[in-house]
Design a protein around this motif. Structure first.
Motif, PDB file in Angstrom:
ATOM      1  N   TRP A   1       0.973  -1.253   0.120  1.00  0.00           N
ATOM      2  CA  TRP A   1       0.176   0.431   0.175  1.00  0.00           C
ATOM      3  C   TRP A   1       0.253   1.433  -0.202  1.00  0.00           C
ATOM      4  O   TRP A   1       1.409   0.988   0.850  1.00  0.00           O
ATOM      5  CB  TRP A   1      -1.317   0.156   0.982  1.00  0.00           C
ATOM      6  CG  TRP A   1      -2.201  -0.958   1.449  1.00  0.00           C
ATOM      7  CD1 TRP A   1      -1.962  -2.101   1.768  1.00  0.00           C
ATOM      8  CD2 TRP A   1      -3.164  -1.156   0.606  1.00  0.00           C
ATOM      9  NE1 TRP A   1      -3.081  -2.628   1.370  1.00  0.00           N
ATOM     10  CE2 TRP A   1      -4.042  -2.376   0.994  1.00  0.00           C
ATOM     11  CE3 TRP A   1      -3.986   0.001   0.312  1.00  0.00           C
ATOM     12  CZ2 TRP A   1      -5.012  -2.104   0.445  1.00  0.00           C
ATOM     13  CZ3 TRP A   1      -5.075  -0.374  -0.445  1.00  0.00           C
ATOM     14  CH2 TRP A   1      -5.863  -1.390  -0.541  1.00  0.00           C
ATOM     15  N   VAL A   2       0.416   2.377  -1.182  1.00  0.00           N
ATOM     16  CA  VAL A   2       0.936   3.667  -0.806  1.00  0.00           C
ATOM     17  C   VAL A   2       0.241   4.183   0.123  1.00  0.00           C
ATOM     18  O   VAL A   2      -1.390   4.361  -0.887  1.00  0.00           O
ATOM     19  CB  VAL A   2       1.708   3.693  -1.888  1.00  0.00           C
ATOM     20  CG1 VAL A   2       1.728   5.274  -2.796  1.00  0.00           C
ATOM     21  CG2 VAL A   2       2.371   3.176  -2.911  1.00  0.00           C
ATOM     22  N   VAL A   3       0.531   5.535  -0.192  1.00  0.00           N
ATOM     23  CA  VAL A   3      -0.303   6.491   0.892  1.00  0.00           C
ATOM     24  C   VAL A   3      -0.040   7.844  -0.257  1.00  0.00           C
ATOM     25  O   VAL A   3       1.229   7.779  -0.224  1.00  0.00           O
ATOM     26  CB  VAL A   3      -0.822   6.754   1.978  1.00  0.00           C
ATOM     27  CG1 VAL A   3       0.990   7.140   2.247  1.00  0.00           C
ATOM     28  CG2 VAL A   3      -1.494   7.833   2.603  1.00  0.00           C
ATOM     29  N   THR A   4      -0.901   8.535  -0.982  1.00  0.00           N
ATOM     30  CA  THR A   4      -1.058   9.565  -1.612  1.00  0.00           C
ATOM     31  C   THR A   4      -2.196  10.766  -1.703  1.00  0.00           C
ATOM     32  O   THR A   4      -3.253  10.400  -0.370  1.00  0.00           O
ATOM     33  CB  THR A   4      -0.437   9.611  -3.140  1.00  0.00           C
ATOM     34  OG1 THR A   4       0.011  10.570  -3.683  1.00  0.00           O
ATOM     35  CG2 THR A   4      -1.750   9.369  -3.948  1.00  0.00           C
ATOM     36  N   ALA A   5      -1.779  11.925  -1.767  1.00  0.00           N
ATOM     37  CA  ALA A   5      -3.049  13.002  -2.465  1.00  0.00           C
ATOM     38  C   ALA A   5      -4.292  11.965  -3.700  1.00  0.00           C
ATOM     39  O   ALA A   5      -4.029  11.821  -4.820  1.00  0.00           O
ATOM     40  CB  ALA A   5      -2.714  14.328  -2.524  1.00  0.00           C
ATOM     41  N   LYS A   6      -5.255  12.327  -2.673  1.00  0.00           N
ATOM     42  CA  LYS A   6      -6.602  12.002  -3.399  1.00  0.00           C
ATOM     43  C   LYS A   6      -6.605  13.009  -5.231  1.00  0.00           C
ATOM     44  O   LYS A   6      -7.536  12.029  -6.319  1.00  0.00           O
ATOM     45  CB  LYS A   6      -7.991  12.757  -2.474  1.00  0.00           C
ATOM     46  CG  LYS A   6      -9.014  11.978  -3.098  1.00  0.00           C
ATOM     47  CD  LYS A   6     -10.419  12.616  -2.517  1.00  0.00           C
ATOM     48  CE  LYS A   6     -10.514  11.793  -1.039  1.00  0.00           C
ATOM     49  NZ  LYS A   6     -12.118  12.328  -0.068  1.00  0.00           N
ATOM     50  N   THR A   7      -6.617  14.293  -4.443  1.00  0.00           N
ATOM     51  CA  THR A   7      -6.274  14.672  -5.937  1.00  0.00           C
ATOM     52  C   THR A   7      -5.698  14.445  -7.543  1.00  0.00           C
ATOM     53  O   THR A   7      -5.893  14.497  -8.327  1.00  0.00           O
ATOM     54  CB  THR A   7      -5.675  16.163  -6.479  1.00  0.00           C
ATOM     55  OG1 THR A   7      -4.566  16.215  -4.985  1.00  0.00           O
ATOM     56  CG2 THR A   7      -6.878  17.285  -5.199  1.00  0.00           C
ATOM     57  N   CYS A   8      -4.268  13.390  -7.055  1.00  0.00           N
ATOM     58  CA  CYS A   8      -3.719  12.945  -8.074  1.00  0.00           C
ATOM     59  C   CYS A   8      -4.935  11.891  -9.482  1.00  0.00           C
ATOM     60  O   CYS A   8      -4.092  11.774 -10.039  1.00  0.00           O
ATOM     61  CB  CYS A   8      -3.114  11.635  -7.140  1.00  0.00           C
ATOM     62  SG  CYS A   8      -1.714  12.610  -6.197  1.00  0.00           S
ATOM     63  N   PHE A   9      -5.858  11.451  -8.453  1.00  0.00           N
ATOM     64  CA  PHE A   9      -6.241  10.988  -9.217  1.00  0.00           C
ATOM     65  C   PHE A   9      -8.028  11.344  -9.748  1.00  0.00           C
ATOM     66  O   PHE A   9      -8.586  10.290 -10.404  1.00  0.00           O
ATOM     67  CB  PHE A   9      -6.990   9.674  -8.009  1.00  0.00           C
ATOM     68  CG  PHE A   9      -5.739   8.388  -8.162  1.00  0.00           C
ATOM     69  CD1 PHE A   9      -5.445   7.297  -9.042  1.00  0.00           C
ATOM     70  CD2 PHE A   9      -5.557   8.644  -6.890  1.00  0.00           C
ATOM     71  CE1 PHE A   9      -4.579   6.510  -8.550  1.00  0.00           C
ATOM     72  CE2 PHE A   9      -3.596   7.716  -6.496  1.00  0.00           C
ATOM     73  CZ  PHE A   9      -3.431   6.828  -7.612  1.00  0.00           C
ATOM     74  N   ASP A  10      -8.014  12.313  -9.346  1.00  0.00           N
ATOM     75  CA  ASP A  10      -8.761  12.917  -9.747  1.00  0.00           C
ATOM     76  C   ASP A  10      -8.834  13.996 -11.084  1.00  0.00           C
ATOM     77  O   ASP A  10      -7.790  14.947 -11.836  1.00  0.00           O
ATOM     78  CB  ASP A  10      -9.285  14.389  -9.024  1.00  0.00           C
ATOM     79  CG  ASP A  10     -10.536  15.080  -8.768  1.00  0.00           C
ATOM     80  OD1 ASP A  10     -11.585  14.967 -10.229  1.00  0.00           O
ATOM     81  OD2 ASP A  10     -11.065  15.608  -8.669  1.00  0.00           O
ATOM     82  N   ASP A  11      -9.888  13.020 -12.064  1.00  0.00           N
ATOM     83  CA  ASP A  11      -9.933  13.602 -13.372  1.00  0.00           C
ATOM     84  C   ASP A  11     -11.014  14.099 -13.612  1.00  0.00           C
ATOM     85  O   ASP A  11     -11.511  14.641 -15.276  1.00  0.00           O
ATOM     86  CB  ASP A  11      -9.593  11.829 -14.281  1.00  0.00           C
ATOM     87  CG  ASP A  11     -11.813  11.828 -14.037  1.00  0.00           C
ATOM     88  OD1 ASP A  11     -11.925  11.874 -13.798  1.00  0.00           O
ATOM     89  OD2 ASP A  11     -12.318  10.727 -14.963  1.00  0.00           O
ATOM     90  N   GLY A  12     -11.043  14.919 -13.039  1.00  0.00           N
ATOM     91  CA  GLY A  12     -12.492  16.179 -12.635  1.00  0.00           C
ATOM     92  C   GLY A  12     -13.904  15.722 -12.496  1.00  0.00           C
ATOM     93  O   GLY A  12     -14.651  17.219 -12.275  1.00  0.00           O
ATOM     94  N   THR A  13     -13.682  14.590 -12.264  1.00  0.00           N
ATOM     95  CA  THR A  13     -15.552  13.660 -12.195  1.00  0.00           C
ATOM     96  C   THR A  13     -15.728  13.346 -10.247  1.00  0.00           C
ATOM     97  O   THR A  13     -16.185  12.431 -10.313  1.00  0.00           O
ATOM     98  CB  THR A  13     -16.016  13.090 -12.797  1.00  0.00           C
ATOM     99  OG1 THR A  13     -14.222  11.446 -13.050  1.00  0.00           O
ATOM    100  CG2 THR A  13     -15.914  13.094 -14.189  1.00  0.00           C
ATOM    101  N   GLY A  14     -14.112  13.732 -10.201  1.00  0.00           N
ATOM    102  CA  GLY A  14     -13.804  13.084  -8.281  1.00  0.00           C
ATOM    103  C   GLY A  14     -13.674  11.697  -7.892  1.00  0.00           C
ATOM    104  O   GLY A  14     -12.864  11.517  -9.368  1.00  0.00           O
ATOM    105  N   VAL A  15     -13.123  11.385  -7.387  1.00  0.00           N
ATOM    106  CA  VAL A  15     -12.510  10.331  -7.055  1.00  0.00           C
ATOM    107  C   VAL A  15     -12.987   8.710  -6.145  1.00  0.00           C
ATOM    108  O   VAL A  15     -13.812   9.119  -5.286  1.00  0.00           O
ATOM    109  CB  VAL A  15     -11.265  10.319  -5.798  1.00  0.00           C
ATOM    110  CG1 VAL A  15     -10.471   9.115  -5.610  1.00  0.00           C
ATOM    111  CG2 VAL A  15     -10.363  11.499  -6.757  1.00  0.00           C
ATOM    112  N   VAL A  16     -13.800   8.126  -7.026  1.00  0.00           N
ATOM    113  CA  VAL A  16     -14.107   6.795  -6.623  1.00  0.00           C
ATOM    114  C   VAL A  16     -13.248   5.464  -5.919  1.00  0.00           C
ATOM    115  O   VAL A  16     -12.254   5.708  -6.353  1.00  0.00           O
ATOM    116  CB  VAL A  16     -15.529   6.341  -7.143  1.00  0.00           C
ATOM    117  CG1 VAL A  16     -16.497   7.580  -6.846  1.00  0.00           C
ATOM    118  CG2 VAL A  16     -14.881   5.604  -8.521  1.00  0.00           C
ATOM    119  N   ALA A  17     -13.519   4.921  -4.917  1.00  0.00           N
ATOM    120  CA  ALA A  17     -12.936   3.195  -4.551  1.00  0.00           C
ATOM    121  C   ALA A  17     -12.545   2.543  -5.810  1.00  0.00           C
ATOM    122  O   ALA A  17     -13.902   2.810  -6.437  1.00  0.00           O
ATOM    123  CB  ALA A  17     -13.745   2.833  -3.076  1.00  0.00           C
ATOM    124  N   GLY A  18     -11.606   1.875  -5.988  1.00  0.00           N
ATOM    125  CA  GLY A  18     -11.851   0.809  -6.706  1.00  0.00           C
ATOM    126  C   GLY A  18     -10.744   0.564  -8.109  1.00  0.00           C
ATOM    127  O   GLY A  18      -9.743   1.093  -7.467  1.00  0.00           O
TER     128      GLY A  18
END
Length: 510
Positions: free
Chosen positions: A68-85
């Protein structure tokens, strides 16, 4: 900076800070390290360079454990939010590589993300474990105002758009609030684009504790930034340790190996076990602290994390024979044992488990054996196979090979471009295309061909090489096949086996 900003939820916090001159740090195509000093401190080898898509976005993270890596949620935000999975775009993590121009550390795909509900923080699971990598634990207490912390990141610097090294800088804590830490850079330190999610650290007894993650920054001191006010906000992690623990489970199973009568499993705790007969029979416990298990005919092989290869033959309760130390890969068949040494030398023995080794080749990254063939894949991607005795000559089969498998008179490969091909018959037989792209690995056994795609789809065919594949399962990290069985380990770590035809029912064996 007003501490009232830091008391708001992460989404509101980001918007408010943008208005105050602080901006998000997730790097786009042009943004890549913390503006400060490049480092060679191997104690910081838990730092992770995260790349999303075709370098569409790059961030920094920290390795919490080997999965497991921890980082910023914004790294995975393509403009439509970030969801688990699964991440919406293919994402890789480069771990333990302070200098990105080297081959140090490991590179692994990220196959699952778990965003925190209220903070700019996400947990990212690696598809393959970063065995032996340096990790960092969350701090067990909050920072205090005036405390000096060390920040790290792979983002841009004062004079380099896309640096190749991890950079560090010192920061003084200016405020501590619910969920956030305000910091002020010291000297020429600055948190820049591409540093998002990077660690800010407390130095403890020669090591580090993770105090927070880079959230937003004024970016003064970064390339192309003209502002002079220096401040930044970090996401706290010290007060959410229970949430992190609850959402970073160790995988239940890591590897499965099958024959028509046996199933071997490498568990998530690195113990090994085998069962014989039906899929519901009891397990025989084998060795702990392992990294590979193989079953073939009446032999069972286990490679420990210390690099010692053990093989037994006969009953599952037979005694293991220590075959060799300094091993990175083990291969077995009914009458051969092969080991690939840490130095990249392939050795094979034939006959009893106490027979002598034959040095087959050097500069090797993968080794496979059958009762009549030996295959080696060089570090340059050249596949060679020999047939007959261990001292016979090699036949060069293919170049540009990523991974291969041999079984009977079949040879299968995955090319560097992701195509899979198989040949049947002599070593000079013609190749038959299996998949044109997207293949990650291939496995052959008897008259079955299995291909695992990079997207995690397990495909198996039986009979002729021109027959159609049947999709067995999706979300798969590892696969094994035999004449009558298919075994898979899913991303979420269940080891499952089916016995019979390709449409048989799955049994979760572990």
């Amino acid at each position: 900076m007003k501490t009232t900003y830091a008391r708001r939820r992460a989404a509101v916090l980001t918007a408010a800070l943008i208005g105050a001159g602080l901006t998000p740090l997730a790097g786009g195509t042009a943004a890549q390290a913390l503006s400060g000093t490049s480092t060679t401190d191997t104690a910081l080898a838990f730092a992770v360079k995260i790349t999303t898509g075709d370098a569409v976005r790059s961030c920094t993270g920290a390795l919490l454990d080997q999965w497991w890596v921890v980082t910023a949620k914004t790294c995975f935000d393509d403009g439509t939010g970030v969801v688990a999975g699964a991440p919406r775009q293919a994402t890789t993590a480069t771990i333990g590589r302070l200098d990105l121009t080297t081959a140090a550390g490991t590179v692994a795909a990220i196959d699952k993300i778990v965003p925190h509900p209220d903070r700019n923080l996400v947990l990212a699971r690696l598809r393959t474990a970063a065995l032996g990598a340096t990790t960092v634990a969350p701090a067990n207490s909050a920072p205090t105002e005036g405390e000096i912390l060390l920040g790290a990141g792979y983002g841009r610097t004062a004079d380099t758009w896309v640096p190749n090294q991890l950079h560090t800088g010192s920061f003084a804590v200016s405020s501590v609030d619910d969920g956030t830490i305000g910091v002020v850079p010291r000297g020429d330190a600055a948190i820049c684009k591409g540093d998002a999610g990077g660690p800010i650290l407390r130095s403890v007894d020669g090591g580090y504790q993770l105090a927070g993650l880079h959230h937003t920054s004024t970016q003064a001191g970064c390339l192309t930034v003209t502002g002079t006010e220096k401040s930044a906000v970090e996401t706290r992690v010290d007060d959410i340790a229970p949430w992190i623990t609850a959402n970073t489970p160790v995988p239940h199973a890591l590897q499965v190996s099958v024959t028509d009568t046996r199933v071997g499993v490498l568990r998530g705790d690195y113990g090994t076990q085998v069962k014989e007969g039906g899929l519901s029979t009891s397990w025989t416990q084998l060795l702990s602290s392992s990294r590979q298990i193989e079953v073939a005919d009446d032999r069972i092989g286990v490679l420990t994390q210390a690099g010692v290869a053990y093989v037994k033959e006969g009953a599952t309760t037979a005694t293991f024979v220590n075959e060799s130390g300094g091993v990175q890969q083990l291969a077995i068949s009914g009458n051969r044992v092969g080991v690939l040494s840490d130095a990249g030398v392939a050795y094979v023995k034939e006959g009893g488990l106490s027979s002598s080794w034959v040095n087959e080749a050097s500069g090797i990254k993968q080794l496979e054996v059958t009762d009549t063939r030996v295959g080696v894949l060089s570090t340059a991607g050249v596949l060679q196979v020999k047939e007959g005795g261990l001292s016979t000559g090699w036949t060069t089969e293919y170049s540009g090979v990523k991974q291969f498998s041999i079984s009977g008179d079949r040879i299968g490969i995955v090319t560097n471009s992701g195509a899979s091909l198989v040949k049947e018959g002599g070593l000079s037989a013609s190749w038959v295309s299996q998949t044109t792209s997207g293949a990650d690995s291939i496995v052959l056994r008897d008259d079955r061909v299995g291909v695992l795609t990079g997207a995690g789809a397990a495909l198996v065919k039986e009979g002729a090489l021109t027959s159609a594949f049947v999709t067995q399962y999706t979300g798969v990290r590892e696969m094994s096949v035999s004449d009558s069985r298919v075994g898979v380990v899913t991303y979420d770590s269940a080891a499952m086996v089916k016995h019979g035809g390709l449409s048989a029912t799955w049994t979760t064996v572990w």
